[in-house]
Enzyme design. Structure first.
Site, PDB file in Angstrom:
ATOM      1  N   SER A  11      -9.521   1.306   3.241  1.00 20.30           N
ATOM      2  CA  SER A  11      -8.776   2.113   2.305  1.00 20.30           C
ATOM      3  C   SER A  11      -7.710   1.328   1.526  1.00 20.30           C
ATOM      4  O   SER A  11      -7.126   1.859   0.579  1.00 20.30           O
ATOM      5  CB  SER A  11      -8.081   3.256   3.064  1.00 20.30           C
ATOM      6  OG  SER A  11      -7.161   2.776   4.030  1.00 20.30           O
ATOM      7  N   SER A  38      -9.540  -0.956   7.412  1.00 18.29           N
ATOM      8  CA  SER A  38      -9.059  -0.749   6.046  1.00 18.29           C
ATOM      9  C   SER A  38      -8.351  -1.931   5.405  1.00 18.29           C
ATOM     10  O   SER A  38      -8.094  -1.916   4.207  1.00 18.29           O
ATOM     11  CB  SER A  38      -8.136   0.475   6.005  1.00 18.29           C
ATOM     12  OG  SER A  38      -8.865   1.658   6.201  1.00 18.29           O
ATOM     13  N   LYS A  91       0.842  -1.200   0.000  1.00 21.44           N
ATOM     14  CA  LYS A  91       0.000   0.000   0.000  1.00 21.44           C
ATOM     15  C   LYS A  91       0.876   1.250   0.000  1.00 21.44           C
ATOM     16  O   LYS A  91       1.894   1.296   0.697  1.00 21.44           O
ATOM     17  CB  LYS A  91      -0.918  -0.034   1.229  1.00 21.44           C
ATOM     18  CG  LYS A  91      -1.982   1.048   1.274  1.00 21.44           C
ATOM     19  CD  LYS A  91      -2.857   0.842   2.512  1.00 21.44           C
ATOM     20  CE  LYS A  91      -3.953   1.878   2.635  1.00 21.44           C
ATOM     21  NZ  LYS A  91      -4.784   1.645   3.849  1.00 21.44           N
TER      22      LYS A  91
END
Length: 461
Positions: A149, A173, A75
């Site tokens: 996310s 997330s 990420k």
């Protein structure tokens, strides 16, 4: 790329597969699936050079680490040496001089980072509809979002671009995008893994978590990062699971049906299932969670910018935010009129230990091995119409509220949480089952998760 990490690593060590072929396949798939917007950046040259190095070690008979040239996605709010970090927002962009310790542990195990995954801007959101780098698409239905996310990492794994990767989880997330894309996501106990080298959201709740296609692979990654042996799958017979309320209420028809099917299978496996009303604990978690979150989103980001981008102020960063939902939160609740005062923040923070202790007391007093509930109360929804609100059982509800309802409190409790794909009696988008456990008992929860996956996931039938 549907084989497990363990299978791929064994083939590379045995000379049955080269890391170069595997990395080329991963990069080729990433380019072919550019419409997913799963990645913000790829590192083709370094990834191929690393793969060639692994292949030379194999040819020389040299020992390899447990990840043996396996491609991973990270990420884009986690630093990887030599790669850009953006946190999915135009106001942050620097090349990391060092990898975050969690990444370093994987690279030391001979993993290869092929790229930085797209995400909901600044890690605050549940869709990954990123206005700066493109809305991440769900590989199971390109018209739908993958959750957030950590949506880019989830999409890359679900699409078969990489077998695994890293996300971050502040209020769900990692677990939410895992549930909505049909993979596995694990939130470790808070502060169990280093958060150094990670763009902060809410340091009190932030964690880095592994994501993969199976619980075994997630456990494998976590064990490497923790430098601890892999646990064995646990026997389910005789365990006690609690079905959490209100998490088990107000579900979409397919989620409700899949959750009922999972409970039936668990009972047949010899588990005891009892209902557990967590309403008071959930309410307490939300009451203190928001003041802590909004205050730390300001203070932690100011400190981060001073270290990594000293020429950028928080106000300049906020001015550059491209996603309307994220910009509104920062303008109103982080630095604006709705922002918590220092007194409100300190009061909420002072209540946190008591709320966490209540969670521990409930589990220990009732002898619960895991709390279970649907990770999300509804499946993934269309990107075009669902950024702000969605319809569930005839009611229009804010999207953030719907998807945070079941998963955000886990972060406040500091507990580990694991999302596993669920089998459904009808066709449709993926559904996730979450198992929450005792803080510090991560390996035990993962050992239970491997057994639950064997009887409840789509792969089990």
């Amino acid at each position: 790329m549907t084989q497990s990490i363990l299978q791929l690593a064994e083939k590379i060590r045995a000379g049955q597969l080269t890391s170069t072929v595997l990395i080329e396949e991963s990069l080729g798939k990433a380019r072919a699936d550019e419409n997913l917007h799963a990645f913000i950046s790829l590192d083709k040259e370094k990834a191929l050079a690393a793969a060639q190095y692994i292949d030379r070690l194999v040819a020389e008979g040299a020992p390899l680490g447990p990840l043996s040239g396996i491609p991973l996605a990270v990420k884009d709010n986690i630093n990887v040496k030599g790669m850009h970090t953006t946190a999915g927002t135009p106001g942050i962009d620097f090349i990391a001089s060092h990898s975050a310790p969690v990444v370093r542990s994987l690279i030391d195990a001979n993993a290869i980072i092929v790229g930085k995954a797209n995400m909901h801007e600044l890690a605050f959101g549940v869709t990954s509809n990123n206005a700066a780098f493109g809305a991440v698409r769900n590989p199971m239905d390109l018209t739908c979002f993958p959750g957030g996310s950590s949506g880019g990492t989830a999409a890359a794994i679900a699409a078969g671009i990489v077998p695994a990767g890293l996300g971050t989880d502040t209020a769900g997330s990692v677990r939410l995008p895992a549930a909505l894309t049909g993979i596995v996501g694990f939130r470790p106990t808070t502060h169990d893994l280093s958060q150094a080298g990670v763009v902060p959201s809410v340091p009190t709740f932030d964690v880095v978590g592994p994501m993969a296609r199976t619980v075994e692979d997630v456990t494998y990654l976590f064990a490497i990062m923790k430098k601890t042996p892999m646990p064995n799958r646990k026997e389910l017979k005789g365990l006690h699971f609690a079905v959490a309320y209100p998490h088990s209420a107000d579900l979409s028809p397919r989620v409700k049906s899949a959750f009922q099917l999972a409970q039936e299978r668990l009972k047949r496996a010899g588990l005891t299932l009892t209902e557990l009303d967590l309403t008071e604990l959930v309410d307490s978690a939300f009451d203190i969670g928001y003041p802590i979150a909004y205050h730390q989103m300001k203070s932690a980001m100011i400190a981060f910018l001073q270290k990594y981008q000293p020429d950028t102020s928080l106000e300049q960063l906020i001015d550059c935010i491209a996603s309307a939902d994220v910009k509104e939160i920062y303008q109103e609740s982080v630095i604006g009129r709705s922002a918590p005062t220092d007194e409100q923040y300190k009061h909420a923070l002072s209540k946190l230990p008591k709320v966490q202790q209540k969670y521990l007391d409930v589990i220990k007093r009732k002898g619960i091995d895991a709390i279970i509930f649907p990770t999300a109360s509804i499946e993934a929804q269309p990107i075009a119409t669902s950024s702000l609100s969605i319809n569930i059982n005839g009611m229009s509800v804010p999207t953030l509220q719907v998807y945070e309802r079941n998963i955000a409190a886990t972060a406040v409790w500091g507990a580990p949480g694991l999302s596993i794909p669920l089998e459904s009696t009808t066709t449709g988008l993926p559904i996730g089952l979450e198992l929450d456990g005792l803080p510090g008992e991560d390996l035990d929860l993962l050992a239970i998760g491997m057994a639950v996956e064997a009887i409840c996931s789509p792969k089990a039938v």
